[in-house]
Design a protein around this motif. Structure first.
Motif, PDB file in Angstrom:
ATOM      1  N   ARG A  37      -6.925   1.484  -6.828  1.00 25.52           N
ATOM      2  CA  ARG A  37      -7.245   2.603  -5.954  1.00 25.52           C
ATOM      3  C   ARG A  37      -8.689   2.383  -5.460  1.00 25.52           C
ATOM      4  NH1 ARG A  37      -4.547   3.763 -10.218  1.00 25.52           N
ATOM      5  NH2 ARG A  37      -2.537   4.791 -10.052  1.00 25.52           N
ATOM      6  N   VAL A  57      -8.112   8.306   1.684  1.00 21.45           N
ATOM      7  CA  VAL A  57      -8.012   9.522   0.878  1.00 21.45           C
ATOM      8  C   VAL A  57      -7.384   9.208  -0.478  1.00 21.45           C
ATOM      9  CG1 VAL A  57      -7.070  11.858   0.763  1.00 21.45           C
ATOM     10  CG2 VAL A  57      -7.815  10.930   2.958  1.00 21.45           C
ATOM     11  N   SER A  58      -6.146   8.767  -0.438  1.00 27.96           N
ATOM     12  CA  SER A  58      -5.422   8.502  -1.685  1.00 27.96           C
ATOM     13  C   SER A  58      -4.741   7.142  -1.646  1.00 27.96           C
ATOM     14  CB  SER A  58      -4.376   9.599  -1.916  1.00 27.96           C
ATOM     15  OG  SER A  58      -3.444   9.609  -0.839  1.00 27.96           O
ATOM     16  N   ARG A  59      -5.338   6.211  -0.949  1.00 26.15           N
ATOM     17  CA  ARG A  59      -4.741   4.886  -0.768  1.00 26.15           C
ATOM     18  C   ARG A  59      -4.681   4.137  -2.089  1.00 26.15           C
ATOM     19  NH1 ARG A  59      -2.989   1.436   3.741  1.00 26.15           N
ATOM     20  NH2 ARG A  59      -4.877   1.805   4.917  1.00 26.15           N
ATOM     21  N   GLU A  60      -3.538   3.519  -2.333  1.00 28.90           N
ATOM     22  CA  GLU A  60      -3.361   2.607  -3.455  1.00 28.90           C
ATOM     23  C   GLU A  60      -2.932   1.266  -2.884  1.00 28.90           C
ATOM     24  OE1 GLU A  60      -1.632   4.875  -7.244  1.00 28.90           O
ATOM     25  OE2 GLU A  60      -0.324   5.042  -5.475  1.00 28.90           O
ATOM     26  N   THR A 117       0.853  -1.189   0.000  1.00 36.14           N
ATOM     27  CA  THR A 117       0.000   0.000   0.000  1.00 36.14           C
ATOM     28  C   THR A 117       0.886   1.236   0.000  1.00 36.14           C
ATOM     29  OG1 THR A 117      -0.143   0.212   2.409  1.00 36.14           O
ATOM     30  CG2 THR A 117      -1.856  -1.112   1.320  1.00 36.14           C
ATOM     31  N   GLN A 161     -12.269   2.601  -3.884  1.00 34.66           N
ATOM     32  CA  GLN A 161     -13.132   3.758  -3.663  1.00 34.66           C
ATOM     33  C   GLN A 161     -14.401   3.319  -2.951  1.00 34.66           C
ATOM     34  OE1 GLN A 161     -14.698   5.454  -7.260  1.00 34.66           O
ATOM     35  NE2 GLN A 161     -15.248   7.364  -6.260  1.00 34.66           N
ATOM     36  N   GLY A 185       0.113   5.843   0.139  1.00 31.08           N
ATOM     37  CA  GLY A 185      -0.885   6.901   0.199  1.00 31.08           C
ATOM     38  C   GLY A 185      -1.559   6.928   1.551  1.00 31.08           C
ATOM     39  N   GLU A 186      -2.505   7.834   1.664  1.00 29.86           N
ATOM     40  CA  GLU A 186      -3.187   8.050   2.939  1.00 29.86           C
ATOM     41  C   GLU A 186      -4.477   7.232   2.998  1.00 29.86           C
ATOM     42  OE1 GLU A 186      -4.701  11.905   5.438  1.00 29.86           O
ATOM     43  OE2 GLU A 186      -3.093  12.134   3.968  1.00 29.86           O
TER      44      GLU A 186
END
Length: 146
Positions: free
Chosen positions: A104, A36-39, A30, A106, A32-33
């Motif tokens: 990503r 919020v912007s997790r990948e 992983t 959502q 990102g945050e």
């Protein structure tokens, strides 16, 4: 594989140690945050191969989808646990062993007990698949199957 893990960690990815069945597709990463912007990514490997040794088995892709969307569901619910209620995966193209697949996740909607998730799975910026799922979240260590 340790070299691949080190290379991805140098790019800002964090390796998530997996256990039980999920470990069949290790390594997963992983960055990102959360929420919020997790990948979420998987570095495909020969253990994920289909009968044709150069492509990734569809079951491995579905396992990764479950993990990636589950991570997103836990982020959306504030954790710490979730269980898959439903998961749909749509295959767009094959993935070659050795490629990095990125999702990503959502959150589409959250209710008092469920999180509705979706994600696009990409290789080198090109769609390889898409998934949507419903996850139940809870705070206890285990969800009974009865």
């Amino acid at each position: 594989m340790n070299e691949a893990i080190a290379a991805l960690e140098a790019e800002g990815w964090s390796h998530i140690p997996l256990d039980t069945f999920s470990a069949t597709i290790d390594p997963v990463f992983t960055r990102g945050e959360p929420g919020v912007s997790r990948e979420v990514a998987v570095k495909t490997n020969p253990g994920m191969a289909n009968n044709r040794a150069d492509t990734v088995h569809g079951g491995a892709m579905m396992t990764f989808a479950d993990i990636a969307l589950g991570i997103g569901a836990v982020d959306a619910a504030g954790g710490p646990y979730c269980a898959t209620v439903q998961l749909n995966y749509h295959f767009v193209r094959s993935v070659r062993v050795g490629q990095l697949v990125i999702c990503r996740p959502q959150a589409v909607r959250r209710t008092s007990r469920l999180v509705f998730m979706r994600g696009l799975f990409e290789v080198d910026g090109e769609a390889a698949g898409s998934a949507d799922g419903i996850f139940q979240y809870f705070s206890g260590p285990a969800l009974r199957a009865d």
